[in-house]
Design a protein around this motif. Sequence first.
Motif, PDB file in Angstrom:
ATOM      1  N   ARG A 122       1.026  -1.188  -0.043  1.00 51.74           N
ATOM      2  CA  ARG A 122      -0.004  -0.352   0.365  1.00 51.74           C
ATOM      3  C   ARG A 122       0.621   1.334   0.167  1.00 51.74           C
ATOM      4  NH1 ARG A 122      -3.418  -3.382   3.286  1.00 51.74           N
ATOM      5  NH2 ARG A 122      -2.747  -2.669   4.931  1.00 51.74           N
ATOM      6  N   ARG A 125       2.137   1.409  -3.247  1.00 48.29           N
ATOM      7  CA  ARG A 125       1.327   2.140  -3.970  1.00 48.29           C
ATOM      8  C   ARG A 125       0.473   3.780  -3.841  1.00 48.29           C
ATOM      9  NH1 ARG A 125      -4.579   2.782  -3.774  1.00 48.29           N
ATOM     10  NH2 ARG A 125      -5.224   2.354  -5.852  1.00 48.29           N
ATOM     11  N   ALA A 126       0.985   3.862  -2.881  1.00 49.17           N
ATOM     12  CA  ALA A 126       0.089   5.398  -2.563  1.00 49.17           C
ATOM     13  C   ALA A 126       1.239   6.550  -3.455  1.00 49.17           C
ATOM     14  CB  ALA A 126       0.070   5.403  -1.856  1.00 49.17           C
ATOM     15  N   THR A 127       2.993   6.199  -3.242  1.00 48.72           N
ATOM     16  CA  THR A 127       3.988   7.221  -3.794  1.00 48.72           C
ATOM     17  C   THR A 127       3.822   6.947  -4.754  1.00 48.72           C
ATOM     18  OG1 THR A 127       5.210   6.142  -1.409  1.00 48.72           O
ATOM     19  CG2 THR A 127       6.235   7.217  -3.211  1.00 48.72           C
ATOM     20  N   ARG A 129       1.807   6.245  -7.176  1.00 49.96           N
ATOM     21  CA  ARG A 129       0.124   6.968  -8.255  1.00 49.96           C
ATOM     22  C   ARG A 129       0.204   8.184  -8.348  1.00 49.96           C
ATOM     23  NH1 ARG A 129      -4.467   5.724  -5.136  1.00 49.96           N
ATOM     24  NH2 ARG A 129      -5.948   6.324  -6.686  1.00 49.96           N
ATOM     25  N   ALA A 130       1.496   8.379  -7.174  1.00 51.75           N
ATOM     26  CA  ALA A 130       1.597  10.169  -6.656  1.00 51.75           C
ATOM     27  C   ALA A 130       2.735  10.161  -7.536  1.00 51.75           C
ATOM     28  CB  ALA A 130       1.868  10.444  -5.087  1.00 51.75           C
ATOM     29  N   ASP A 220      -9.253   1.232  -5.124  1.00 52.64           N
ATOM     30  CA  ASP A 220      -8.792   1.195  -3.188  1.00 52.64           C
ATOM     31  C   ASP A 220      -7.522   0.874  -3.246  1.00 52.64           C
ATOM     32  OD1 ASP A 220     -10.172  -0.812  -4.449  1.00 52.64           O
ATOM     33  OD2 ASP A 220     -12.834  -0.301  -1.986  1.00 52.64           O
ATOM     34  N   ASP A 221      -6.912   0.789  -2.104  1.00 49.23           N
ATOM     35  CA  ASP A 221      -6.273  -0.702  -2.206  1.00 49.23           C
ATOM     36  C   ASP A 221      -6.698  -1.962  -1.626  1.00 49.23           C
ATOM     37  OD1 ASP A 221      -3.801   0.795  -1.788  1.00 49.23           O
ATOM     38  OD2 ASP A 221      -4.262   1.190   0.448  1.00 49.23           O
TER      39      ASP A 221
END
Lengths: 269, 269
Positions: A122, A125-127, A129-130, A220-221
């Motif tokens: 997660r 993924r967050a990094t 995506r940004a 979403d995750d």
Amino acid sequence: MTVWAPSGLGEVRPGDDLAALVGDLLAGGAPGDALAEGDVVVVTSKVVSKAEGRVVAAADREQAITDETVRVVATRERPGQPPLRIVENRLGLVMAAAGVDASNTPDGTVLLLPLDPDVSARALRATLRARFGLTRLGVVVTDTAGRAWRDGLVDVAIGAAGIVVVEDLRGGVDAHGRPLTVTVTAVADEVASASELVRGKSAGRPVAVVRGLARYVGDDDGPGARSLVRASADDLFREGSAEAYQGGYRDGFGEGFREGSGNEPVPVD
Amino acid sequence: MTVWAPSGLGEVRPGDDLAALVGDLLAGGAPGDALAEGDVVVVTSKVVSKAEGRVVAAADREQAITDETVRVVATRERPGQPPLRIVENRLGLVMAAAGVDASNTPDGTVLLLPLDPDVSARALRATLRARFGLTRLGVVVTDTAGRAWRDGLVDVAIGAAGIVVVEDLRGGVDAHGRPLTVTVTAVADEVASASELVRGKSAGRPVAVVRGLARYVGDDDGPGARSLVRASADDLFREGSAEAYQGGYRDGFGEGFREGSGNEPVPVD
């Protein structure tokens, strides 16, 4: 579906920012290789563990395995080597040596699995995506595992985010209109296996990208790869055959002895 | 690595020439999709079985499972359904319901696995090589299987020709010069799983092509997927835990009873 594994990540060390390294790697490829909506980034647990500092000094690899073990599933003696131990580890994964890895690490150290590979997925993924301005991106963290009944190892998903982990087709129908009753596909494990084919084991390419599975990639995750772990209580193979036999023999012997001696059978604890 | 699954094969019927049908399918695609040296053609066992006439009338699917069973590995009662039976079938494969398939077949019939999927793969390979003028071509026949310890199903290779089935990296070294000791990759199983991701279960696309694995594709048929089957004697999970426990309990009870009654312990047969 296209799967590729860019080279050039270099050695990952404890404290490294893996998301930055993976992002640099994926930003540095050919223009057509830039991450796109619906892509899945697959990363071996080995580099996740290294970045997270899960490299521990281990004069005694066997002790490290013991420390990671929640439950012994099966053991087998091996001439001239420590016994093979198939165990359930902290992550619920049933693996030889609890997933403790002594290859591709400096001498005198072993590599433990990430503390929580779903959390690692997660975060990655967050990094990503940004950085790449994407909404729908999947991340899978893989490890290599043996199987009951089949020789050879395959890669499986031990962490996942943003991707359908299990596709449940029950309730659908086949081409003859008959219900699809047993079709629950472990999508994330198949993605892990596909990525292994392009990564290779000793090639120093621990990152792969899978394109063409956008139907499995969401906003979403999602539930994570932990959801692929079968609960021990539902597992028909929760113990090795020899271990289960021995347990039965011990219990049966106690009960038989009591009955043979004319004593009332009593519950065995 | 690129993996795609052309649509348009249509329903396969007993007696159909599967190699001709698959060849037509692969010849009819876009020019870039024409089979090339080093490609792997992946076909589900379902269409192989249909072409080979392994569709049998079965008012009683349970009897068909019994007939295909060589050895019962584990069973579990299911409310309102026949018991789940995990068995070793004639091919050595440990599978639920012996691999007998009742989906995607006409009512009142079930589909048995091919008699020898390695032979089927070799025949398909020979015809496709000749038709497309290729030397190095791989063929994999897949089926869907459950796993101990993990939920969900993945596709595995039950037949193979012209492709490395297991890649044995033992004897090699890692990036630190340490021996790679446990790295035996089940390449054919990973190919099967990768192909499943593009085929889908109900989409009527039982054929896939994998391009980019030429390093695993050779001139000769090779050992076949049967070599992926672990021998029962080497299998730590040759019986379900409950079955092994019961066997141990029975043996232990007999021995304990004799000892409790003051009789010499005698070997239990």
